[in-house]
Design an enzyme around this catalytic site. Structure first.
Site, mmCIF file in Angstrom:
data_model
loop_
_atom_site.group_PDB
_atom_site.id
_atom_site.type_symbol
_atom_site.label_atom_id
_atom_site.label_comp_id
_atom_site.label_asym_id
_atom_site.label_seq_id
_atom_site.Cartn_x
_atom_site.Cartn_y
_atom_site.Cartn_z
ATOM 1 N N LEU A 5 -9.481 -10.789 12.040
ATOM 2 C CA LEU A 5 -9.418 -10.112 10.738
ATOM 3 C C LEU A 5 -8.071 -10.334 10.073
ATOM 4 O O LEU A 5 -7.955 -10.298 8.859
ATOM 5 C CB LEU A 5 -9.632 -8.606 10.923
ATOM 6 C CG LEU A 5 -11.002 -8.163 11.414
ATOM 7 C CD1 LEU A 5 -10.988 -6.691 11.740
ATOM 8 C CD2 LEU A 5 -12.069 -8.453 10.371
ATOM 9 N N GLY A 6 -7.054 -10.559 10.900
ATOM 10 C CA GLY A 6 -5.735 -10.750 10.311
ATOM 11 C C GLY A 6 -4.690 -10.881 11.381
ATOM 12 O O GLY A 6 -4.965 -10.753 12.577
ATOM 13 N N GLY B 119 -0.611 -9.708 12.066
ATOM 14 C CA GLY B 119 0.538 -8.970 11.573
ATOM 15 C C GLY B 119 1.746 -9.219 12.431
ATOM 16 O O GLY B 119 1.722 -10.060 13.335
ATOM 17 N N PHE C 203 2.941 -7.452 14.667
ATOM 18 C CA PHE C 203 2.846 -6.988 16.043
ATOM 19 C C PHE C 203 1.748 -7.693 16.833
ATOM 20 O O PHE C 203 1.621 -7.494 18.026
ATOM 21 C CB PHE C 203 2.592 -5.486 16.059
ATOM 22 C CG PHE C 203 3.672 -4.714 15.373
ATOM 23 C CD1 PHE C 203 4.921 -4.597 15.961
ATOM 24 C CD2 PHE C 203 3.456 -4.140 14.136
ATOM 25 C CE1 PHE C 203 5.928 -3.896 15.336
ATOM 26 C CE2 PHE C 203 4.464 -3.443 13.497
ATOM 27 C CZ PHE C 203 5.700 -3.317 14.094
ATOM 28 N N GLY C 204 0.926 -8.457 16.145
ATOM 29 C CA GLY C 204 -0.133 -9.158 16.846
ATOM 30 C C GLY C 204 -1.339 -9.397 15.965
ATOM 31 O O GLY C 204 -1.347 -9.025 14.796
ATOM 32 N N SER C 205 -2.371 -10.005 16.559
ATOM 33 C CA SER C 205 -3.563 -10.336 15.790
ATOM 34 C C SER C 205 -4.596 -9.225 15.898
ATOM 35 O O SER C 205 -4.639 -8.495 16.872
ATOM 36 C CB SER C 205 -4.184 -11.616 16.324
ATOM 37 O OG SER C 205 -3.219 -12.621 16.337
ATOM 38 N N VAL C 206 -5.430 -9.147 14.858
ATOM 39 C CA VAL C 206 -6.466 -8.114 14.818
ATOM 40 C C VAL C 206 -7.836 -8.779 14.798
ATOM 41 O O VAL C 206 -8.051 -9.742 14.056
ATOM 42 C CB VAL C 206 -6.304 -7.233 13.564
ATOM 43 C CG1 VAL C 206 -7.318 -6.107 13.579
ATOM 44 C CG2 VAL C 206 -4.905 -6.680 13.491
ATOM 45 N N LYS D 257 -6.452 -4.579 17.951
ATOM 46 C CA LYS D 257 -5.159 -5.244 17.748
ATOM 47 C C LYS D 257 -4.612 -5.642 19.099
ATOM 48 O O LYS D 257 -4.425 -4.807 19.988
ATOM 49 C CB LYS D 257 -4.213 -4.271 17.045
ATOM 50 C CG LYS D 257 -2.901 -4.883 16.702
ATOM 51 C CD LYS D 257 -2.136 -4.028 15.722
ATOM 52 C CE LYS D 257 -1.388 -4.909 14.763
ATOM 53 N NZ LYS D 257 -1.544 -4.584 13.395
ATOM 54 N N ASP E 1 7.300 -0.516 7.305
ATOM 55 C CA ASP E 1 6.674 -1.775 6.903
ATOM 56 C C ASP E 1 5.541 -1.514 5.912
ATOM 57 O O ASP E 1 4.417 -1.972 6.096
ATOM 58 C CB ASP E 1 6.149 -2.505 8.152
ATOM 59 C CG ASP E 1 5.845 -3.971 7.863
ATOM 60 O OD1 ASP E 1 6.330 -4.481 6.826
ATOM 61 O OD2 ASP E 1 5.110 -4.592 8.645
#
Ligand SMILES: *[C@@H]1O[C@H](CO)[C@@H](O)[C@H](O)[C@H]1NC(C)=O
Ligand SMILES: *[C@@H]1O[C@H](CO)[C@@H](O)[C@H](O)[C@H]1NC(C)=O
Ligand SMILES: *[C@@H]1O[C@H](CO)[C@@H](O)[C@H](O)[C@H]1NC(C)=O
Ligand SMILES: *[C@@H]1O[C@H](CO)[C@@H](O)[C@H](O)[C@H]1NC(C)=O
Ligand SMILES: *[C@@H]1O[C@H](CO)[C@@H](O)[C@H](O)[C@H]1NC(C)=O
Ligand SMILES: *[C@@H]1O[C@H](CO)[C@@H](O)[C@H](O)[C@H]1NC(C)=O
Ligand SMILES: *[C@@H]1O[C@H](CO)[C@@H](O)[C@H](O)[C@H]1NC(C)=O
Ligand SMILES: *[C@@H]1O[C@H](CO)[C@@H](O)[C@H](O)[C@H]1NC(C)=O
Ligand SMILES: *[C@@H]1O[C@H](CO)[C@@H](O)[C@H](O)[C@H]1NC(C)=O
Ligand SMILES: *[C@@H]1O[C@H](CO)[C@@H](O)[C@H](O)[C@H]1NC(C)=O
Ligand SMILES: *[C@@H]1O[C@H](CO)[C@@H](O)[C@H](O)[C@H]1NC(C)=O
Length: 805
Positions: A501-502, A504, A506-509, A523, A618
């Site tokens: 989905l995306g 960021g 801190f990591g991928s979702v 996440k 953020d």
């Protein structure tokens, strides 16, 4: 010369205080026999918490007797006496306690339009008073004769009852106002059915139920796997055999969270949704902690008869083709109880007078009758020959609807094809609709469509059944609210992390689906700086933070090598994805303002109302997610802390963030919640303009939205030209000016000059006014220095800018 916003706010509150002390009419505490209340006289509770008197809701011209919280700047009415019998002139009306114990509202002066019908055995011994829990009671020396808690309106307060009295056969339920200006009962109700609570339409159709609550203790942090109400109830089965529920007083409730709140109220909204609000000690702000059903379209008959509810649209409600709102004025106030009516009526005697419109991509209306006939043509004729038939469908059997059609819901166009059905309209109306749609298809095509749809539905039913059969494994519940997932289950739920989905900082979702069909967002955290124990402790803290504008953490997974967080899945993606220019949906001004206030509320909650103040650090459109109703949910909060102690280092190396960072990130000053305020301001400019701030910067400072807005606001110029051009200038001017001013105050260089998020909420809501903001200095630097400009420019997606500490 620069007037600080703080001074301004202080003088505002002083004014407020002054107006309270000088203009408040003399308050009465007790109404004695023969005494009456009229005009702007008020009864105040002994502790000064509640007040009773005449009030005027919204822009209405009518007056009602009501009870509200005395010291809130925004009148929150919790009870209304004459709900559907307003008085036009409170001066000539009286709210009179008779010597026999009866209390009546008389208008003008003599005719009783409302009465309590209470009687006392002892003449001239009755008094009426308002208690500090919001209960208005009439009593004599020996007993309570009447109390408002036994006649609730749209609000349920701690201490009030809800239930069914077997002796009087009376159901104590709460019902919403018809609309914000009219407190008469709407079509919905919230009531107790033996051991569960439920929401009903027309006292007959249940559209939400809490399940059996016997013997359970309720907490607002109940196991999230179950549908629950953040609750302060305890059930009491009355010795006389009636079921009564008591909302326990906050002080008696064991949960420390509830104890910390001054005011608590449950309220049924005009939309039929139930809401739970709390107000912290000292704050003047209601926080919405829970709402059910979450989606308005899931309420029974949510938009009234012959309407269509679209969960991806604002406003939600529209009329079916060939229909229009019965009462346009009510409809505009979001009062859909009267629904839609035919634009053109028809005599049903001749078969040629009516015709059918094909309805696609929408659900079936509720409650059809089914008949067995051979084919769709016979089904159609059956409908034509029955005067009360308003629609039909053929789905291996003939479905016929009579009378009003309810609960038609728009399906999303991405792949889900609904069943086809046929709406009966006047033949002349169909011609108009067909000609405007350029629809010249021959009559026979609908048969083909019908058959195809039938086959398709059969196929989908088989699919659903097959899916349901798949193993449903119970998940371990953790700390009442968070679910501890094991990695294997998450791998399966996300189909081996296949749908991203995306990505960021801190990591991928990834998108996933739980065995019970609940969609989730998983996440995968990049970094493993913390040990398992510490991680669990931090996650538990985050899991306890729940607010309607904060993305809910459902659970997590932690083992020696992996850290994953499981969130609610948000079907409408991020605010960023919706704001991009090529997105098919254009958010109108209302939606934007709603989103701006929602984000502010979520942040205010993080900053002020959680156990430990959380600075988000953020804030940017990518981190704001939108639920089905386009309610904003702030995501990624608290993660900086999860990743490790030196989170400032991690933060400053985050991507895509620089355009939103406050100057103190660069100067090395302490980071306070005001850093989020700055980022919020930057984000607000983008919500207003519908484009990234950085886009304008490429063409020089003149096209930089914050600069344009700051200039326009300072010079008192028209800000309407700065709104997203796709709105065609359709924006509420007052709201727009407030939003522009707030955004400029938020991006002040010195953090002390910026408002708090709480103040931002108040300003946007119109509860606080602010002056003209000065132009932030960094905007002036920007025009002079290219190097500074680069700091405020969006980095490209692959570059990571690391700042020296
Ligand atoms: C204050 O009142 C306005 C207008 O009635 C309303 O729109 C707003 O939501 C209220 N704010 C709160 C916090 O209730
Ligand atoms: C009082 O009695 C009148 C007439 O009997 C009735 O119309 C009214 O609804 C009653 N009021 C209440 C509050 O029950
Ligand atoms: C209370 O007053 C109303 C209006 O005058 C009247 O209709 C009603 O009967 C009275 N109820 C009693 C119990 O006296
Ligand atoms: C009724 O009670 C009020 C206040 O308690 C008192 O002032 C009044 O004199 C009493 N009237 C009669 C007729 O007893
Ligand atoms: C509401 O319910 C009543 C009976 O409970 C029923 O007679 C009436 O038709 C219902 N109204 C509608 C619009 O369905
Ligand atoms: C609710 O649950 C209790 C205890 O679990 C049970 O005794 C009771 O029969 C249930 N009531 C209903 C209406 O299902
Ligand atoms: C039980 O019901 C009776 C009759 O309605 C009422 O008088 C009594 O106060 C109730 N008891 C409790 C504990 O609510
Ligand atoms: C309640 O408020 C006190 C004082 O503000 C605070 O120390 C405590 O942590 C709060 N408790 C909860 C559960 O929020
Ligand atoms: C908040 O207010 C409630 C009710 O007035 C009070 O009992 C409680 O002690 C207060 N809590 C704090 C932390 O001030
Ligand atoms: C007409 O349709 C309505 C709604 O389905 C049904 O209740 C009624 O029995 C039908 N009348 C006849 C004469 O078939
Ligand atoms: C219905 O949805 C399909 C995609 O599934 C779309 O192609 C079609 O245009 C939609 N029809 C209407 C009337 O919205």
């Amino acid at each position: 010369m620069k007037t600080s916003i703080r001074n301004h706010l202080i003088s505002q509150s002083l004014l407020l205080l002054l107006s309270y002390t000088t203009c408040t009419p003399k308050a009465i505490e007790i109404l004695l026999p023969g005494q009456s209340l009229n005009g702007d006289q008020r009864i105040t509770s002994p502790g000064g918490i509640f007040e009773l008197g005449f009030f005027t809701p919204g822009n209405s011209q009518n007056h009602y007797i009501g009870i509200w919280y005395k010291n809130l700047p925004n009148q929150t009415v919790v009870w209304v006496a004459n709900r559907d019998q307003p008085v036009s002139d409170p001066i000539s009306s009286t709210f009179l306690l008779h010597k026999n114990g009866n209390l009546t509202l008389n208008s003008p002066s003599t005719v009783a339009i409302w009465s309590t019908n209470s009687t006392s055995q002892v003449r001239n011994s009755t008094i009426a008073m308002l208690l500090d829990d919001g209960n208005f009671v009439i009593r004599d020396a020996s007993a309570v004769l009447w109390q408002s808690f036994d006649h609730p309106t749209n609000t349920w307060l701690p201490g009030a009852r809800l239930g069914y009295n077997k002796l009087t056969k009376q159901i104590l339920s709460i019902t919403p106002w018809r609309n914000p200006q009219y407190p008469a009962p709407g079509p919905f109700s919230f009531e107790l059915e033996q051991t569960s609570l439920r929401l009903l339409w027309n006292s007959s159709e249940t559209y939400w139920t809490s399940g059996n609550w016997t013997g359970k203790t309720f907490s607002h942090l109940q196991d999230i796997e179950e549908k629950h109400v953040p609750s302060i109830f305890s059930f009491v089965v009355n010795e006389t055999g009636s079921y009564l529920s008591y909302a326990v007083r906050a002080s008696a409730y064991p949960d420390p969270f509830i104890r910390n709140h001054t005011f608590i109220r449950y309220m049924i909204e005009t939309t039929g949704q139930m809401k739970f609000f709390v107000m912290e000690n000292g704050s003047l702000q209601w926080n919405l902690l829970w709402m059910d059903p979450m989606e308005r379209c899931d309420v029974y008959a949510s938009c009234g008869a012959f309407s269509i509810c679209n969960p991806r649209n604002l406003p939600r409600c529209g009329c079916l083709k060939g229909f229009e709102p019965k009462f346009h004025k009510d409809w505009e106030l979001e009062d859909h109880s009267n629904g839609c009516g035919r634009k053109t009526s028809f005599h049903c005697s001749g078969e040629g007078n009516s015709a059918f419109l094909v309805m696609k991509n929408v659900t079936y209306p509720k409650s059809p009758d089914s008949l067995v006939v051979d084919n769709i043509d016979k089904c159609r004729l059956t409908c034509l020959r029955n005067c009360s038939c308003t629609a039909f469908a053929y789905d291996n059997q003939c479905l016929i609807w009579g009378g009003n059609l309810f609960n038609v819901k728009q399906l999303s166009s991405d792949g889900m094809i609904g069943k086809v059905w046929y709406l009966r309209v006047a033949a002349s109306e169909k011609e108009i609709i067909d000609s405007t749609a350029g629809n010249t298809k021959r009559k026979t095509t609908w048969i083909v469509i019908g058959v195809l749809a039938g086959i398709f539905t059969l196929f989908s039913i088989v699919l659903v059944v097959v899916r349901r059969r798949q193993s449903v494994r119970a998940l371990k519940s953790f700390e009442h609210s968070l679910v501890l997932f094991n990695y294997r289950d998450l791998k399966k739920a996300t189909e081996n992390f296949s749908e991203k989905l995306g990505e960021g900082a801190f990591g991928s979702v990834f998108k996933g689906i739980l065995p019970n069909s609940t969609p989730i967002a998983v996440k995968q955290l990049k970094s493993l700086l913390q040990g398992e124990k510490q991680f669990q402790a931090e996650v538990r803290t985050l899991g306890a933070i729940q607010h309607i504008n904060l993305l809910r953490l459902r659970g997590f997974c932690a083992d020696s090598t992996r850290r994953l967080l499981v969130y609610d899945y948000m079907p409408n993606g991020s605010l960023q994805s919706v704001l991009v220019q090529n997105h098919p949906l254009i958010l109108d001004w209302n939606a934007r303002y709603h989103i701006a206030i929602g984000i502010a509320r979520g942040l205010a909650y993080l900053h002020e109302d959680c156990r430990d103040c959380i600075i988000h650090c953020d804030i940017k459109p990518e981190n704001i997610l939108l639920d089905e109703e386009y309610n904003p949910k702030v995501g990624d909060f608290g993660l900086a802390k999860l990743i490790g102690r030196h989170h400032s280092r991690v933060l400053t190396s985050m991507r895509g963030t620089v355009g939103y960072l406050a100057p103190e990130w660069f100067t090395g000053e302490a980071i306070t919640p005001k850093a989020d305020v700055f980022s919020y301001g930057k984000l607000l400019f983008e919500v207003i303009s519908g484009r990234r701030n950085s886009e304008g910067l490429d063409d020089g400072l003149e096209n930089y939205t914050p600069n344009q807005v700051a200039n326009a606001v300072t010079k008192g110029q028209d800000v309407l030209t700065l709104v997203d051009y796709r709105l065609g200038g359709n924006a509420d001017k007052d709201e727009l000016i407030r939003a522009c001013k707030v955004a400029c105050w938020c991006i002040q260089d010195v953090e002390k000059d910026r408002p708090t998020m709480r103040q931002v909420v108040q300003i946007l809501e119109g509860a606080l006014d602010v002056g003209i903001p000065p132009i932030p200095q960094f905007l002036q630097y920007l025009s002079g220095s290219l190097t500074e400009a680069i700091n405020y420019r969006e980095p490209t997606s692959s570059s990571e800018i690391i700042f020296l500490s």
